[in-house]
Design a protein around this motif. Structure first.
Motif, PDB file in Angstrom:
ATOM      1  N   GLY A  16      54.966  19.941  50.877  1.00  0.00           N
ATOM      2  CA  GLY A  16      54.953  21.404  50.904  1.00  0.00           C
ATOM      3  C   GLY A  16      56.231  22.021  51.445  1.00  0.00           C
ATOM      4  N   PHE A  17      56.967  21.274  52.230  1.00  0.00           N
ATOM      5  CA  PHE A  17      58.243  21.799  52.722  1.00  0.00           C
ATOM      6  C   PHE A  17      59.215  22.009  51.558  1.00  0.00           C
ATOM      7  CE2 PHE A  17      56.576  20.497  56.709  1.00  0.00           C
ATOM      8  CZ  PHE A  17      57.272  21.191  57.695  1.00  0.00           C
ATOM      9  N   GLY A  67      52.244  25.073  52.666  1.00  0.00           N
ATOM     10  CA  GLY A  67      53.547  24.848  52.042  1.00  0.00           C
ATOM     11  C   GLY A  67      54.254  26.146  51.659  1.00  0.00           C
ATOM     12  N   THR A  99      56.407  26.932  54.827  1.00  0.00           N
ATOM     13  CA  THR A  99      57.286  25.963  55.478  1.00  0.00           C
ATOM     14  C   THR A  99      58.622  25.890  54.743  1.00  0.00           C
ATOM     15  OG1 THR A  99      56.173  24.245  54.201  1.00  0.00           O
ATOM     16  CG2 THR A  99      55.486  24.499  56.494  1.00  0.00           C
ATOM     17  N   VAL A 124      61.488  25.469  51.031  1.00  0.00           N
ATOM     18  CA  VAL A 124      60.847  26.129  49.892  1.00  0.00           C
ATOM     19  C   VAL A 124      59.577  26.783  50.409  1.00  0.00           C
ATOM     20  CG1 VAL A 124      59.767  25.838  47.633  1.00  0.00           C
ATOM     21  CG2 VAL A 124      61.834  24.568  48.201  1.00  0.00           C
ATOM     22  N   ALA A 125      59.650  28.086  50.650  1.00  0.00           N
ATOM     23  CA  ALA A 125      58.542  28.798  51.266  1.00  0.00           C
ATOM     24  C   ALA A 125      58.435  30.159  50.600  1.00  0.00           C
ATOM     25  CB  ALA A 125      58.769  28.935  52.763  1.00  0.00           C
TER      26      ALA A 125
END
Ligand code: NA
Ligand code: NA
Lengths: 487, 430, 158
Positions: free
Chosen positions: B328-329, B369, B372, B375-376
């Motif tokens: 998710g980051f 995600g 975070t 890529v948020a």
């Protein structure tokens, strides 16, 4: 000097050929044999066989040594193992007396008729042996003559298998259809000693779920193998709509007659012309009608009800002709629609009705056998043409066996004891659920069987579908089908 | 070099270079098909087949509905009502932002769309009230993640499309977990507000004021009632309820508030096309990538590895949470659903894990995600609103990430939370 | 009101028709008794068209999802190279899709003659729009790339 030699060479070749038979090249040999006659011909030379060719279960058996030597193969005989062997170029063929398993380069090919000893002489099935060694076989039924055209140049095998061959399957692995696909792949792997590794992709995973794209994908070689429904290919191969003509086929006998008859052959030829080689017919089954509203015995009972059907125009026409609404949606949506009462019914074979537990949504089931849903076990022509003959045979053998098993599974208990006996005797299996109709009834569903008069009412009501679709299917194929089933 | 390395190498390299995720995943997938001869002729067919699915049409329609209601001024009316209700508490505006985001989440299926709608209203107001701008951006971004847990939800529509689990049932499954996560967000908001001395606003509104604000907001409050009610009552499929809600929003905007003009409608339609195309760009090429991944045996190998590592269902679920949290980051929710989830889905049966529950749990992880970095998507939207970089904003996001993870663990350990309503509504049988 | 681009006009029209068809679909399910399959088939194919157009507009607006954290740290020259590479690959991707879509159309017309599931019309009538509408994607990628390079050269961000 070179030119002179070349001219000489050509002249001798032309002379040499014309001297014997004009149809045969110098590197070829022609062998002729007649059933019951010890006199055989190799090109124009007469050879007397120590045992004449015989016919057994429609297969011609000939002395093993003669046929090998005529072609130019090296012959072996292992008395202890009762094993005949031929080595010709890259082909190594072994047959065992009394065994229907032949081994070609470590790949098992099934024989209809095993080699046998007659009066001290070993006879082998001529077509299988010579074709495996690269020859062409012709059979003249009138004169009972076998003509073999064989190359004397030892065959070279340059085939390199892919690490994995893909197979398109629309349903999941829990359905009989899915199990049949897995069985086919397993048999091929087993018989080719792991050389050909086919992986079924269930749920049309390779097609992003769009099952109606399978024919093009296989034809173009993007997918190698397929075990999928004729309905899903009927948008491309229009003749496949024959199986969806309402109440036309109606019995298992008729299904088999059409599949193995002239109509079936015409359809298979069409598919092959379009790049898909047909290997065997499987089956999803006769599609029966279920609904949550009322017992359906007449077209009138269907008026105003909404049915989920597979996405195919002829199905929509059939339901329209019967005065019902047809909706095509994927199964997940359909289940929600049943639960919400947005859709009243659906049509599917028993092999699907039971795993999806249709009784959770519907109370009434009409056994109307309105269309049959055959499965095609096929392969892309592009893939197929790359296989050597013995691998093709192993794949086809496996397809036929898997299809026979799968067909028996979906028909079990619905065709008297025929399929149950096939499963028991041929496959040594007794599946748990032998009475599928009784099982569904035990789940609380009311089962409706149609009388011949009631069925006729449905046929009459769907006449418009015939009027429209026979020309799309092809009148010649429709007429051939009529003949096949003796109508 | 192994196929997995090549495929993921191209994918990651392109993302690092700043290429759109859709481009990166598409190039990797198509390259794989060409290099390993996996059926080139399917590229065009699967591009269309990946989009042309009736259940997926719910995506543009839910987006359009949200656009119309937002442009029609309904977010403002809801926030007025909620501020009157909870504004007096410590950190009142922030608390109201969380509740409003949850409420808007019941109208919109997209995290970033919710962050935009709610952020425009709350972030300036909070800054004016003395909140740190990065905190304001963080609380809105985090709470907007609720939009994909609370139905409707693009993530559920896509998960349903991949697994065949009923989207309607998934929607209902998201309700309680969404409320649980909202609860944890309220707790951490309260704690931070107390530490930083963020005050509540004014006095609680009088009964009359509350009633007035409620009446003003009633048409917005009815929107989720229509969406969820029609699904719960079994009247409509999610796609149908999305269509109904579009016409409901048109009706409210044109005839009740008279706030929608030609310009607003055209802007909404174009905005919808862009928002749903951004999703579908990834959906369709990730679908192709996922087929490539699977035919090359990468999925199977990874799945076997997971089974060999995780010895029990709980261990498996925690492992999934961890993998999704880490992924998710760097990736958006849709790519994760297509690229990573296929590894886990085939082994669910082996661990006897319910696929609906699994989808809800995974979606909660995907919502994390969205906040975070690097890529948020939600945080990106709110950072733009305060004109700061993702880096600068993110210092206030971590407490929310931590509390969302606690929420995720609760949801992981209590499958009932996800299954209760779908089963009770008879839309789902495990 | 700002003048709309052609792709924007198309998107407005197609999405409106989709919504109307969807509404008719819902009404027909509850009020009339029509066959729903036909409207569904149109809707899903229009969704493909809207998606392609939307992808184009999103390229021009820079709305596509991505990660900028590393990109932002690149020197100007590397930024330019990265943008050009990413754009060329995006173009390549749609060229691949279009190439096989055109092949599909040709084979459909000459060999398969395949027909759609509900409306029973030639499938190529749907397929052919992929390469046609992709022209907007190519245009948008090029416009966006030139714009971004100019911005970088003048010191702005991506
Ligand atoms: Na939502
Ligand atoms: Na992230």
């Amino acid at each position: 000097m070179k030119k002179v030699l070349a001219v000489l060479l050509i002249v001798t070749m032309v002379l040499g050929v014309t001297k014997f038979t004009p149809a045969i090249a110098a590197s070829e040999v022609m062998i002729k044999m007649t059933i019951g006659n010890p006199k055989a011909y190799v090109d124009s030379k007469v050879v007397t066989l120590d045992s004449p060719p015989i016919i057994e279960k429609g297969r011609t058996l000939v002395p093993f040594r003669f046929i090998g030597e005529s072609v130019g193969a090296q012959i072996g005989w292992d008395g202890a193992k009762k094993e005949v062997s031929y080595v010709f170029g890259d082909i190594n063929l072994k047959l065992t007396i009394g065994s229907n398993k032949a081994v070609v380069n470590n790949v098992i090919n099934m024989l209809d008729v095993p080699p046998k000893i007659v009066a001290g002489r070993t006879l082998v099935p001529v077509r299988f042996v010579t074709e495996t060694l690269g020859a062409k076989v012709d059979w003249d039924a009138k004169t009972k003559t076998v003509t073999i055209t064989a190359s004397t140049i030892p065959p070279k095998i340059t085939f390199k298998p892919k690490a994995e061959y893909t197979m398109q399957v629309n349903v999941g692995p829990a359905f009989d259809w899915g199990k049949g696909a897995q069985k086919w792949a397993d048999l091929v792997r087993e018989r080719t000693n792991g050389l050909i590794n086919i992986k079924p992709y269930f749920g049309s995973a390779l097609l992003q779920g769009k099952q109606t794209n399978w024919f093009q994908a296989v034809s173009e070689g993007s997918i190698d193998f397929v075990m999928d429904s004729t309905i899903n290919a009927s948008g491309v191969v229009q003749s496949l709509n024959l199986f969806s003509l309402p109440f036309f086929i109606n019995t298992y006998e008729n299904v088999d007659k059409i599949e193995n008859g002239t109509a079936g052959k015409m359809i298979i030829e069409q598919m092959e012309k379009m790049g898909v080689v047909h290997l065997a017919w499987g089956e999803n089954g006769f599609r029966e009608l279920t609904n949550s509203k009322r017992p359906i015995r007449t077209p009138n009972d269907m008026k105003g009800l909404k049915f989920r059907v597979v996405g195919s125009p002829i199905f929509i026409d059939i339901f329209k002709a019967l005065g019902a609404d047809a909706v095509s949606m994927n199964w997940g949506d359909a289940v929600t629609a049943f639960q919400q009462g947005a859709v009243d019914g659906q049509e599917n074979p028993y092999g699907v009705l039971i795993p999806v537990q249709i009784w959770q949504y519907h109370k009434y089931l009409t056994n109307w056998n309105y269309v049959i849903d055959p499965l095609i076990l096929g392969v892309s022509k592009q893939t197929w043409d790359k296989f050597p003959t013995y691998i093709q045979k192993a794949i086809k053998d496996s397809a036929l066996e898997a299809a026979e098993w799968e067909k028996a599974m979906v028909r079990r208990g619905l065709d008297g004891f025929t399929s149950i006996n096939i499963l028991k005797n041929k496959f040594g299996e007794t599946p748990q659920l032998l009475d599928m109709v009784g099982y569904v009834r035990s789940k609380g569903m009311q089962i409706i069987d149609l009388t011949p008069e009631e069925r006729q009412a449905f046929i009459n009501a769907t006449q418009s579908v015939y009027d429209k679709w026979i020309s799309i299917i092809g009148k010649d194929i429709y007429n051939a089908a009529l003949k096949d089933i003796g109508k | 070099m192994s196929a997995a390395l090549i495929l993921f190498g191209i994918f990651i390299l392109l993302i690092v270079l700043g290429a759109p995720i859709g481009t990166a995943i598409g190039v990797a997938g198509v390259f794989g098909i060409l290099k390993y001869d996996l059926g080139v002729t399917m590229i065009a067919k699967n591009f269309s087949a990946g989009i042309a699915k009736f259940p997926l049409i719910a995506i543009p329609f839910f987006v359009l509905e949200g656009e119309l209601l937002s442009k029609g001024g309904l977010a403002k009316k809801i926030s007025n009502f909620i501020i009157i209700l909870v504004g007096k508490a410590r950190g009142g505006l922030a608390m109201a932002a969380v509740v409003t985001a949850a409420f808007w989440g019941a109208i919109s299926g997209s995290g970033p769309a919710t962050a935009a709608a709610i952020g425009l209203i709350f972030i300036p107001a909070m800054i004016e009230q003395g909140y740190h701008d990065t905190f304001a951006a963080s609380v809105v971004a985090a709470a907007s993640g609720l939009a994909i847990i609370i139905p409707p939800s693009i993530a559920f529509i896509v998960y349903g499309n991949i697994t065949g689990v009923s989207v309607g049932a998934l929607f209902l499954g998201g309700i309680l977990p969404g409320l649980v996560v909202m609860g944890f967000f309220l707790i951490i908001t309260y704690i931070i507000s107390r530490n930083r001395n963020y005050h509540g606003i004014q006095e609680r509104g009088s009964g009359k004021e509350i009633w007035h604000a409620f009446k003003e907001a009633i048409w917005a409050i009815l929107a989720p009632v229509i969406i969820l009610g029609s699904i719960y009552a079994g009247i409509a499929t999610p796609t149908e309820s999305a269509i109904i809600s579009v016409f409901y929003s048109l009706f409210v905007g044109l005839f009740v508030y008279k706030s929608l003009g030609k310009k607003e409608i055209i802007d909404s339609l174009i905005g919808t096309a862009v928002t749903s195309a951004v999703v579908m760009f990834v959906v369709t090429f990730a679908g192709i990538f996922s087929i490539t991944e699977s035919t090359l045996g990468i999925i199977g190998a990874a799945g076997n590895f997971v089974v060999s590592v995780a010895k029990s269902p709980i261990a498996f679920l925690l492992l999934v949470d961890l993998v999704l949290f880490i992924a998710g980051f760097f990736l958006d929710a849709i790519s994760i659903l297509y690229v990573i989830m296929p590894i886990f889905l085939p082994v669910l049966q082996a661990f006897k894990i319910d696929p609906l529950f699994f989808g809800v749990m995974a979606t909660v992880a995907l919502a994390i995600g969205q906040i975070t970095p690097p890529v948020a998507v939600n945080l990106y939207v709110t950072s733009n609103l305060i004109k700061k970089s993702l880096d600068q904003t993110s210092k206030d996001i971590w407490p929310y990430v931590a509390f969302a993870v606690i929420g995720l663990l609760v949801i992981t350990l209590l499958p009932k939370l996800s299954l209760l309503i779908p089963i009770a509504s008879k839309l789902y049988t495990p | 009101m700002k003048k709309l681009k052609l792709e924007e006009i198309l998107v407005v029209v197609i999405l409106s028709v989709m919504a109307l068809l969807g509404f008719v679909n819902v009404l027909s399910r509850y009020i009339f008794h029509l066959s729903l399959a036909a409207t569904e088939e149109l809707e899903v194919n229009m969704f493909v068209w809207v998606t392609i157009l939307g992808i184009a507009i999103a390229f021009e607006r820079g709305s596509h999802l991505g990660m900028n954290i590393v990109f932002d740290k690149f020197p100007k020259s590397l930024k330019t190279i990265a943008i050009i590479l990413s754009s060329l690959l995006a173009i390549w991707l749609f060229v691949m899709v279009d190439y096989y879509a055109i092949k599909d159309v040709i084979r459909d017309i000459t060999l398969y003659h395949s027909r759609s599931e509900a409306l029973n019309i030639p499938v190529w009538m749907y397929t052919i729009w992929t390469p046609i509408l992709s022209v907007f994607v190519f245009k948008s990628i090029i416009v966006a790339t030139l714009h971004n390079i100019k911005q970088i050269q003048s010191g702005g961000a991506k």
